[in-house]
Design an enzyme around this catalytic site. Structure first.
Site, PDB file in Angstrom:
ATOM      1  N   LYS A  79      13.220   8.992   1.061  1.00 46.72           N
ATOM      2  CA  LYS A  79      12.785   8.685  -0.439  1.00 46.72           C
ATOM      3  C   LYS A  79      11.468   9.299  -0.665  1.00 46.72           C
ATOM      4  CE  LYS A  79      10.882   5.311  -2.436  1.00 46.72           C
ATOM      5  NZ  LYS A  79      10.222   6.302  -3.641  1.00 46.72           N
TER       6      LYS A  79
ATOM      7  N   GLU B 264       2.544   4.009   8.892  1.00 51.20           N
ATOM      8  CA  GLU B 264       1.266   4.457   8.827  1.00 51.20           C
ATOM      9  C   GLU B 264       0.434   4.131   7.433  1.00 51.20           C
ATOM     10  OE1 GLU B 264      -0.035   5.933  11.205  1.00 51.20           O
ATOM     11  OE2 GLU B 264       1.704   6.818  12.419  1.00 51.20           O
TER      12      GLU B 264
ATOM     13  N   CYS C  71      -5.677   8.854   3.919  1.00 53.51           N
ATOM     14  CA  CYS C  71      -5.791   7.082   4.475  1.00 53.51           C
ATOM     15  C   CYS C  71      -7.083   7.481   5.360  1.00 53.51           C
ATOM     16  CB  CYS C  71      -4.500   6.998   5.455  1.00 53.51           C
ATOM     17  SG  CYS C  71      -2.936   7.520   4.681  1.00 53.51           S
TER      18      CYS C  71
ATOM     19  N   GLU D 132      -9.259  -0.364   0.345  1.00 56.49           N
ATOM     20  CA  GLU D 132      -9.023   1.210   0.231  1.00 56.49           C
ATOM     21  C   GLU D 132      -9.247   1.683  -1.347  1.00 56.49           C
ATOM     22  OE1 GLU D 132      -5.263   2.614   1.482  1.00 56.49           O
ATOM     23  OE2 GLU D 132      -6.113   4.406   2.750  1.00 56.49           O
TER      24      GLU D 132
END
Ligand code: ADP
Length: 515
Positions: A198, A272, A307, A409
């Site tokens: 997806k 992750e 990331c 983040e």
């Protein structure tokens, strides 16, 4: 799809850029299922927007449960035969897939730059190189799909197997979509699984193209790609009873949800997730390495949308002024521009939503007493860059470490700077977030380097470099940054196979057979 607009002000399109626009139209409203680029079951679609000009370049099916069910059924059927193809043959076909992606690498990279704003030269095209490398890496690992034999009692053969799991659900984000597609698809298929991918709603096209190309070498149904939103398409995929393994890259909150979906069916997950990684410079560091390392570590050429970005800078007070002065000068030299312009070193933020989010953090810093924006802080002045989602590389100093700017983040080109003078304190600070993805220390002193390695809580620990994950570097986070590893042999063996223990007792010989 709605009529594709070529925005005013963009000028004449270079032929290869025109071809990329045409490709976006060709891929519009399509999925790749059962070996074909085809229409989805749903009629609903969503628009693909070029973040550099905010023009619509195409549209994608807004798949929901019906498309998920159909695609998982296709992958389940394909699994029966694919799992019986020899591992060597699966590796050979994956190597051919790498060759095809290599042939089309420029076009795929341009399509990615058009849909997610990553600069072609510094990010999108190099991403294709590491994508090809990781496909070849896993192709070569096919021969490593071995179990163990165990010495046991007389007359008994005791061994373990490495078997494929079944249908893998792969949910990927928009920031490095092609690379992450390969990191998930390659180990999954080499190990004998079939996959339903997806794509992220912000960047479905380049991955769709890669999946389309894969059909030239792989049997139908082995790799399928559908598009849609998280709750509507990702959730039913992750919850589907016939999806026996989920591999996900994305945000922490969604990672936690994925784990909950998987819990009900006891399905293994690889996650992750995000990071807020420390980049620490010692007073003895080689600043000619560390200063470029601050910039590459912050992934400014990817607009900080990584990331592993070293988004918390800890500079020793004796070298902080020099580092900041030279870093700011280097940051101001980075060329921001249309991602498809080969001269651009920095492209755009991926979406308006993400642009607003980054802006909110910078505003919060501006409102914080004592905080200072050392560089950047918003849209560049260049009149040509007023329409798209361009954002200058930004350094902020003086926010408290408890500030959301230092704890959360941001996923944009914004780093926060802290000065320090005590090593124990800086290590504690570095570990003082919920994350644990990456960390770097710059030093010439082995003693400090080894203490750092010993105490830092990060899945990817580096000294005197701030490299990004590449093939054969096991990559994965600790704490809230994730579960499991990618890009390495163990990631294939531990995350894309299951194992059975077999004991065969030779029994007593049949007296009737007297040979
Ligand atoms: P980002 O903030 O980087 O967009 P997300 O974690 O929101 O990261 O998205 C990463 C991927 O996860 C995307 O493909 C997105 O559609 C998908 N996703 C988002 N929410 C869910 C959900 N509830 N269940 C499954 N997939 C989801």
């Amino acid at each position: 799809m709605s009529v594709q607009e070529i925005p005013e002000g963009i000028g004449d399109l270079a032929p290869e850029v025109q071809a990329t626009y045409d490709d976006a139209v060709r891929l519009s409203d399509k999925v790749v299922v059962d070996g074909k680029l085809t229409s989805a079951l749903t009629d609903e679609t969503f628009e693909n927007v070029n973040p550099a000009w905010l023009n619509v370049i195409g549209s994608s099916p807004r798949c929901r449960e019906a498309d998920v069910d159909h695609t998982v059924a296709v992958a389940k059927k394909a699994f029966r035969s694919w799992s019986r193809v020899t591992a060597k043959e699966r590796g050979d076909l994956t190597r051919k897939l790498a060759d095809i992606i290599e042939e089309h690498a420029d076009d795929i990279a341009r399509l990615e730059a058009l849909e997610n704003g990553n600069a072609y030269t510094t990010q999108a095209r190099p991403e294709l190189d590491i994508t090809i490398e990781v496909l070849r890496l896993f192709a070569g690992f096919a021969s490593e799909l071995k179990g163990n034999t165990v010495p046991w009692l007389d007359g008994t053969l005791h061994y373990t197997t490495r078997d494929p799991i079944g249908v893998v659900g792969a949910i990927i984000p928009w920031n490095a979509p092609v690379w992450l597609w390969a990191c998930k698809v390659a180990p999954a298929i080499v190990a004998g699984n079939t996959v339903v991918v997806k794509t992220a709603e912000q960047a479905p096209l380049a991955v769709l193209k890669c999946t389309e190309l894969a059909q030239q070498v792989l049997p139908a149904g082995v790799v399928n790609t559908i598009s849609g939103f998280g709750e509507e398409c990702g959730k039913p995929l992750a919850e589907h009873k016939d999806v026996r393994k989920i591999t996900f890259t994305g945000s922490c909150p969604v990672g936690r949800q994925i784990m909950q979906y998987a819990a009900d069916k006891l399905c293994p997950v690889t996650l992750e997730l995000g990071g807020k990684s420390p980049n620490i410079v010692m007073p003895d560091a080689d600043l000619d390495l560390a200063i470029p390392g601050v910039i590459t570590g912050m992934r400014f050429s990817r607009q900080g949308q990584s990331c592993t970005a070293g988004s918390r800078l800890f500079l020793h007070k004796d070298v902080a002024d020099e580092i900041l002065e030279r870093t700011v000068a280097a940051m101001k030299n980075l060329k921001i521009g249309d991602p498809l312009d080969p001269e651009s070193e920095i492209g755009t933020i991926v979406s308006q939503e993400q642009f607003d989010r980054v802006t909110r953090y910078v505003e919060l810093a501006r409102e914080t007493p004592g905080a200072e924006i050392l560089c950047g802080g918003g849209r560049p002045d260049d009149p040509a860059l007023q329409k798209g989602l361009f954002f200058e590389p930004t350094l902020i100093k003086g926010v408290p470490h408890e500030s959301p700017c230092a704890q959360e983040e941001i996923f944009g080109p914004v780093a926060v700077v802290f000065e320090w003078d005590d090593f124990t304190t800086v290590l504690n600070r570095a570990n003082d977030t919920e994350y644990g993805l990456a960390a770097t220390l710059w030093t010439r002193d082995l003693n400090h380097a080894m203490r750092f390695v010993d105490e830092i809580e990060a899945g990817l620990v580096q000294v005197n470099q701030y490299g990004a994950p590449v093939s054969n570097v096991a990559y994965g986070g600790l704490n809230q940054s994730g579960l499991g590893k990618e890009c390495s042999l163990e990631s294939m063996l531990e995350h894309f196979t299951r194992s059975r223990t077999v004991i065969i007792n030779q029994g007593t010989p049949d007296p009737a057979i007297n040979v």
